[in-house]
Write a protein that holds these residues in place. Sequence first.
Motif, PDB file in Angstrom:
ATOM      1  N   GLN A 254       0.825  -1.208   0.000  1.00 49.72           N
ATOM      2  CA  GLN A 254       0.000   0.000   0.000  1.00 49.72           C
ATOM      3  C   GLN A 254       0.858   1.257   0.000  1.00 49.72           C
ATOM      4  N   GLY A 255       1.966   1.206   0.738  1.00 47.11           N
ATOM      5  CA  GLY A 255       2.849   2.364   0.810  1.00 47.11           C
ATOM      6  C   GLY A 255       3.404   2.761  -0.542  1.00 47.11           C
ATOM      7  N   VAL A 256       3.821   1.777  -1.336  1.00 44.31           N
ATOM      8  CA  VAL A 256       4.338   2.060  -2.678  1.00 44.31           C
ATOM      9  C   VAL A 256       3.226   2.627  -3.558  1.00 44.31           C
ATOM     10  N   GLN A 257       2.050   2.059  -3.452  1.00 44.74           N
ATOM     11  CA  GLN A 257       0.928   2.573  -4.232  1.00 44.74           C
ATOM     12  C   GLN A 257       0.673   4.047  -3.906  1.00 44.74           C
ATOM     13  N   ASP A 258       0.717   4.390  -2.622  1.00 50.94           N
ATOM     14  CA  ASP A 258       0.496   5.783  -2.202  1.00 50.94           C
ATOM     15  C   ASP A 258       1.615   6.694  -2.709  1.00 50.94           C
ATOM     16  N   LEU A 259       2.852   6.243  -2.602  1.00 51.54           N
ATOM     17  CA  LEU A 259       3.998   7.075  -2.996  1.00 51.54           C
ATOM     18  C   LEU A 259       4.055   7.309  -4.503  1.00 51.54           C
ATOM     19  N   LEU A 260       3.665   6.306  -5.273  1.00 50.02           N
ATOM     20  CA  LEU A 260       3.739   6.443  -6.728  1.00 50.02           C
ATOM     21  C   LEU A 260       2.599   7.289  -7.297  1.00 50.02           C
ATOM     22  N   LYS A 261       1.630   7.612  -6.469  1.00 53.12           N
ATOM     23  CA  LYS A 261       0.547   8.502  -6.901  1.00 53.12           C
ATOM     24  C   LYS A 261       0.941   9.977  -6.793  1.00 53.12           C
TER      25      LYS A 261
END
Length: 335
Positions: A227-234
């Motif tokens: 989830q953290g990567v998904q948030d950061l890549l947004k």
Amino acid sequence: MTNIKKVSELAGVSTATVSRTLKSPDLVTAQTREKVMEAVKRAGYRPNWLASSVKSGKSNSIVVLVPNLVNPFFMRIIEGIEQAAQENGYSVLLGDTQGRAERENEYASMVLTNRADGLIQLDHSFPFSAADAELAAAVPMVSVCERIEGEKKFPVIELDNYAAGRALTHHLISYGHQRFGIIAGQIASQIHHDRLAGIRSVMQEEGLEFDEKMLVGGSYQIETGIQGVQDLLKLPARPTAIICFNDDIAIGALHEIKRQGLRVPQDISLTGFDNIRVSPYMDPPLTTVDQPANDMGRRAVEVLLQLIKRQPLKRSREILPFHLLERGSSGPVPR
């Protein structure tokens, strides 16, 4: 059943020395302790701890509170606890609390009812209920890794998380990184505050701005990394490096970075924390901070036994060393 005389013959020491080694190993030399314990194994001797506990009023057992038994880092600490406890004639009762206060209260009460002689806490919460708080002040208790919130009277065995946060940040800056994503664990814990403070301090010294939007996460799980990567890549400008507050988070992060068609470290560098057993075998191998988890566990037992025996402590806080292990998951900033 093999008796203590057979052990003394095999070890080449007196029966009194064998007895002293088994009951108070800190009173004999390391060489003698090693000889006696080896003889105990060879002889198959099983000391009658139950009889001695009835005489002494002690249970010869300790309770260890673990927030999550699935976490491989905690298992390394428990391994050290088990080794040291067995060497000292103590049994270990594991309480998998799942971070729930009612479970902590239930397991912690075992010390108050003489079902255990002491307590080791691996989480940051005070494990006793409000009704038992006054009695708990006299309980032999040691915290490992985390500091118990609002409590300074209980000894703690920990890492210099502030320095470790600084070391990771210096490492990534040396490769030219300036935009850091951070996937954190439990935000309420002292570990979080110390590691984050270390990262912030280096960035400030280097004249780099800390972007609060780059701080995500909130638990030490693989799913947190995903989830953290998904948030950061947004974000409009994605990070060139991601610091994960444990290796489980980093494993999830690595999986998600690859799933999104990016490469580690060519597109995003990635670091973990803890050096769990699988971290060198990831693809790529994970850059991480090695904590001496086994030593932490052993030292926690040694300090706890001093408290149980009412022996004075030289210090209430012990900080163990860390090692930054640079592997393939971190590299130069992408051009």
